[in-house]
Write an enzyme that holds these catalytic residues in place. Sequence first.
Site, short mmCIF file in Angstrom:
data_model
loop_
_atom_site.label_atom_id
_atom_site.label_comp_id
_atom_site.label_asym_id
_atom_site.label_seq_id
_atom_site.Cartn_x
_atom_site.Cartn_y
_atom_site.Cartn_z
N ASP A 38 -36.94 -40.68 -6.22
CA ASP A 38 -38.35 -40.89 -5.91
C ASP A 38 -38.69 -42.33 -6.23
O ASP A 38 -38.55 -42.77 -7.38
CB ASP A 38 -39.18 -39.92 -6.76
CG ASP A 38 -40.61 -39.83 -6.27
OD1 ASP A 38 -40.91 -40.40 -5.19
OD2 ASP A 38 -41.43 -39.19 -6.96
N MET A 39 -39.09 -43.10 -5.22
CA MET A 39 -39.39 -44.51 -5.44
C MET A 39 -40.67 -44.64 -6.28
O MET A 39 -41.60 -43.85 -6.12
CB MET A 39 -39.56 -45.23 -4.10
CG MET A 39 -38.32 -45.18 -3.22
SD MET A 39 -36.85 -45.87 -4.00
CE MET A 39 -37.29 -47.61 -3.99
N ASP A 85 -40.55 -42.13 0.90
CA ASP A 85 -40.05 -42.76 -0.33
C ASP A 85 -39.35 -41.77 -1.25
O ASP A 85 -39.28 -41.96 -2.45
CB ASP A 85 -41.22 -43.42 -1.08
CG ASP A 85 -42.26 -42.40 -1.52
OD1 ASP A 85 -42.20 -41.26 -1.03
OD2 ASP A 85 -43.12 -42.73 -2.34
N GLU A 86 -38.83 -40.73 -0.69
CA GLU A 86 -38.34 -39.65 -1.54
C GLU A 86 -37.24 -38.89 -0.79
O GLU A 86 -37.39 -38.64 0.41
CB GLU A 86 -39.53 -38.73 -1.81
CG GLU A 86 -39.36 -37.67 -2.82
CD GLU A 86 -40.57 -36.71 -2.75
OE1 GLU A 86 -40.41 -35.60 -3.23
OE2 GLU A 86 -41.63 -37.08 -2.21
#
Lengths: 367, 391
Positions: free
Chosen positions: B8-9, B104-105
């Site tokens: 996860d960013m 983003d994940e």
Amino acid sequence: MKFECPRDLFYQGLQVVGKAVPSKSTLPILSGILLEAKDDRLRLVATDLELGIESFLPVNIQEEGSVVLEAKYLTDIVRKLPSQGISVGEVSGKNSVEIKSGRSRFVVNPMSAEDFPSLPETRADGYWSIPQNVLRKMIKETSFAVSLDETRPFLTGVLWDAQKTTLSLVATDTSRLAYSSRTLEEDLGEQKVIIPTKCLTEVSRVLESTDDEIQVLLSGNHILFKVGETRFISRLIDGQFPNYRQVIPTSFITEAQVNRSSFLSAVERASLLAKEGSSVVKFNIEPEKLSLSANVPDVGETYDEVSISASGERLEIAFNARYIIEVLRILDTDSVILKLTGKHSPAVIHPENDENYTYVVMPVMLR
Amino acid sequence: MRIIGHVDMDAFFAAIEQRDNPALRGKPVIIGGLKHSPRGVVSTCSYEARKYGVHSAMPISKAVELCPHGIFLPGNMEKYRQVSEELQRIFASFTSLYEPVSIDEAYLDLTETYKKYSSLWELGRAIKDKIRGELGLTASVGIATTKSAAKIASDLEKPDGLTIVLPSDFDRIIGSLPVGKLHGVGKKTAERLEKMGIKTIIDIRKVGRKAMVSTFGKHGDWIYNLAWGIDPRLVEKEHTRKSIGRETTFPRDTADPEVVIKALDELCADVANRLQKRGLWGEAITLKLRTADFRTTTHTLTLKRPVAAKEDLSEGALLLLKKHWCRNESGHAPALRLVGVSVSDLTDVKQMNLFESHPLTKIDLLLADLNKKFGPGVVTTGNIESCEEKD
């Protein structure tokens, strides 16, 4: 009611009208066939309220009258009886009907003829005549392409488009379209109606491949076909058939001539790896060869080639194999012409040297 | 046993902006919508902004109130999408089996990968280092044996975290967390659980499966399993996914058709967006309804043709709503707490239509070309307020 007739004649009649008996119905009487003995003729009728089929048989009548018998039992009984004379009659004083042949005897319970729905009234004149072999071929060339989507009923039938002496039958499921057209001797005026496919399929079963004629009549919201002593009356389908002329392409970027049966076998082979029935086959068209390939994730892949003679651009295009197989199966010429307008636009297939038939098919888009 | 990683960013959009513009570093950066738009919501904000209480999905107006000197940016989806594609290439260098959940994940199946490393820690650090080295961004990574545990783990030491939860550590690390940490337990469910005396994940086990099912239906069974660390979901590559869907819990239970229809419309737009980005069409639409009393029903419409356009999805969803959101004896349709739309029977081939001159066809063609050139697109855009991800 009581009559005698040859078993084969009776059985044939039952088979023809029996096609109109619905497989399931909320109206019990419709599961029966009406037998009406009158004026030296036996009238058989069955209907699902959409399509009615009526056939007259020359029989030896001993007592006029009418009954309705369960189609399934009646047909099975007559099929199994020995091939000789049959007698069918009401048993006096009892509500039952006896079917006899040789030493075999059945007694079955009839339904009341009064409850049987009457077929729609139609005009008595104004019939057109069409050669049976012509109509038979046109039905075969189009009816397979109809839609099965009941939510759009107007696509589940075949368009009957008459413009004076030109009769066109058209069917489409929106992915492909089959168009068959003939010039007739008789002027049909102008008519555009949608005929349920079931009606045409049943009519074409009794059509001969001769130029004997079939009579056709449009009356109100019904169409009537008369072949010999059999009449088919069908309700027409409401709705606006799509404007088919505008989707038949007239200019092409690639044209290829290909042997029909080798083309058909190659597409059939390429579709063998299909999952859940539908298979997408990629066609690669080069001047002298058509290569077919299919790649089905988790199953495998296949490659095949057919010799062709093509002109125009090389093209790669994908089709649902079924749409190609179905048309190649109903055509009967040795060679067919495949014409293309682009990777994502309609293609045309027609028999070589035959302008009467056009099949338009849309490709499949791959992401 | 599988080894599953969840990457996860950290504050993805804001971090990219800070990376590319040094003047933004160390400042509260808030990305999302326009500053004065009443409908705008925060899509991401930097950790500096979070100190002021700003969080994603918060109305922009509220964020302005909390952090008036914050730097508000509309965001540059095109850029974020590009970074996301680079990110996916990094995932692919670790495993061919990865599943992007959003821009983003992603979940990574590391079952084979970890054999090449001396420990899961080393593998986890390798992933983080590569992301930092190549993208200049930090990620939080969770590694566990189920998707659910991996996702919880990645959140535990955010930002720049690395948490490993082996089954033997599950009770210690995850058991004492509040129930809201479980995937599928939203605010309302958590409130109801609390009323039942359940605060932590381990507490759920004490209630027993029967009570969970009788209170929450099937959903209760699912939560109960998660509480024991049971989650059979595998990491799936895009094309093997069975459905794409979104659901939303209403801020307040509602029986107002206008509210429900509007929510459905937004969900359909979002699902259509995802379908198109992934190059897929679906042939079945499913509507999910959860009533205020937690009865959940799903209704499916099977189509005769593959669809991906928002209009088609909305039409199908509305049809299902009309049919299944019925008035009861008292003449009222029951209040809903959640609606969801998903599309299944996914396919990546589309039979073209002779008569359809739908404008979508052009977009489809364009997308087909783009996807071919650049590879399948990534998930993006359209954050819907209080929307819960549905896998």
